[in-house]
Design an enzyme around this catalytic site. Structure first.
Site, PDB file in Angstrom:
ATOM      1  N   CYS A  73     -32.253  43.803-106.029  1.00 11.35           N
ATOM      2  CA  CYS A  73     -30.773  43.162-105.790  1.00 11.35           C
ATOM      3  C   CYS A  73     -29.707  44.220-105.569  1.00 11.35           C
ATOM      4  O   CYS A  73     -28.791  44.144-104.558  1.00 11.35           O
ATOM      5  CB  CYS A  73     -30.666  42.379-106.922  1.00 11.35           C
ATOM      6  SG  CYS A  73     -30.225  43.082-108.473  1.00 11.35           S
ATOM      7  N   HIS A 112     -28.447  41.686-112.538  1.00 12.91           N
ATOM      8  CA  HIS A 112     -28.562  40.911-110.968  1.00 12.91           C
ATOM      9  C   HIS A 112     -27.346  41.115-110.348  1.00 12.91           C
ATOM     10  O   HIS A 112     -26.349  41.050-111.011  1.00 12.91           O
ATOM     11  CB  HIS A 112     -28.947  39.578-111.129  1.00 12.91           C
ATOM     12  CG  HIS A 112     -29.308  39.024-109.823  1.00 12.91           C
ATOM     13  ND1 HIS A 112     -30.348  39.428-108.829  1.00 12.91           N
ATOM     14  CD2 HIS A 112     -28.860  37.969-109.066  1.00 12.91           C
ATOM     15  CE1 HIS A 112     -30.230  38.947-107.748  1.00 12.91           C
ATOM     16  NE2 HIS A 112     -29.256  37.758-107.801  1.00 12.91           N
ATOM     17  N   ASP A 127     -27.057  35.319-101.849  1.00 14.99           N
ATOM     18  CA  ASP A 127     -27.928  35.891-102.511  1.00 14.99           C
ATOM     19  C   ASP A 127     -29.237  36.323-101.753  1.00 14.99           C
ATOM     20  O   ASP A 127     -29.832  35.410-101.205  1.00 14.99           O
ATOM     21  CB  ASP A 127     -28.325  35.662-103.837  1.00 14.99           C
ATOM     22  CG  ASP A 127     -29.242  36.334-104.806  1.00 14.99           C
ATOM     23  OD1 ASP A 127     -29.571  37.435-104.258  1.00 14.99           O
ATOM     24  OD2 ASP A 127     -29.482  36.364-105.942  1.00 14.99           O
TER      25      ASP A 127
END
Length: 275
Positions: A73, A112, A127
């Site tokens: 991420c 994250h 995302d």
């Protein structure tokens, strides 16, 4: 003096199937997120090898666009955020706490990164870096309704300033991560990434994880276990038996070029044996 980072927009867009810059619209955001999760794989090979992951934009760009690699991420969403901003989107980064597989009220570290995008006054989360359960379409932030994506449905709930993202998996709503809208600085990505790639409690350290989406399917690799998850069908799983087989699957199924590392084969062999 450090040279200013310059996003290679032409190469980046080319990898995503664009010959020119698309407009900053909701339709474009939907298309970008779907294409990004299919083109750039989630992968933890660096932390598997215990090699520190660099999250400076130049290092991420080199890894994703030139080295034949993916990332996690703090890499995928950080470069994606720069892409959205370069295209004219009103976008900024957020951080969240992963609760998938554990209690929803847990308070793990902020490991994250996701992106908040505002289009015509309407807020969405986007995302491209949440592994095997990454949402493949933007989600309305200010709605608690079930929301369709090209893959599973998702929904967001808000309690006391904290949002929870859930996905509908095999008939039940499962929490993925929680987040809020507090302002994030670059140092927050650096600190979160440092934990993920170096801390003994990190689930990525010494582990081989990869994920990529496709039309109505997801592919995942967990050490030696390779799976294809098709919507509405039973998952197909195979236990890989050799290092060469793992490297072939990484290359052919995930588009990942094995990194140059003297212990790569030895470490992969050990992970296969322990799977």
């Amino acid at each position: 003096m450090t040279e200013a980072f310059r996003l290679d927009l032409h190469t980046y867009l080319g990898r995503l199937g664009y010959s020119s810059a698309p407009p900053a619209t909701l339709d474009t955001l939907r298309e970008l997120q779907a294409r990004h999760t299919a083109e750039f794989p989630f992968e933890t090979l660096a932390s598997m090898l215990r090699v520190p992951v660099q999250v400076e934009p130049a290092a991420i760009q080199d890894k994703l666009l030139r080295q034949g690699r993916g990332g996690y991420c703090f890499e995928l969403n950080r470069l994606y955020l720069l892409l959205l901003q370069a295209l004219g989107f009103d976008a900024r980064g957020l951080t969240g706490r992963v609760v998938m597989g554990g209690p929803e009220d847990a308070l793990p570290a902020r490991t994250h990164m996701l992106v908040l995008v505002t289009i015509d006054g309407v807020r969405y989360i986007s995302d491209v870096g949440f592994g095997g359960m990454v949402p493949t379409g933007p989600l309305l932030l200010d709605s608690e309704a079930e929301q369709a994506t090209p893959h599973e449905p998702y929904r967001l709930t808000l309690v006391d300033g904290t949002y929870t993202l859930r996905a509908l998996v095999t008939g039940s709503w499962r929490a993925m991560y929680v987040f809020d809208l507090q302002k994030v600085a670059d140092i927050d990505y650096v600190v979160g990434n440092w934990y993920v790639c170096t801390h003994p409690d990190s689930p990525f350290l010494g582990q081989m994880i990869a994920a990529r989406t496709g039309p109505e399917l997801r592919k995942t690799l967990n050490n030696g276990s390779f799976a294809i998850h098709r919507l509405g069908q039973a998952s197909e799983r195979v236990q890989l038996q050799s290092v060469d087989e793992v490297l072939r699957v990484l290359r052919e199924e995930f588009g990942i070029r094995g990194p140059e590392h003297p212990e790569l084969r030895q470490i992969v062999e050990r992970l296969i044996a322990g799977a």
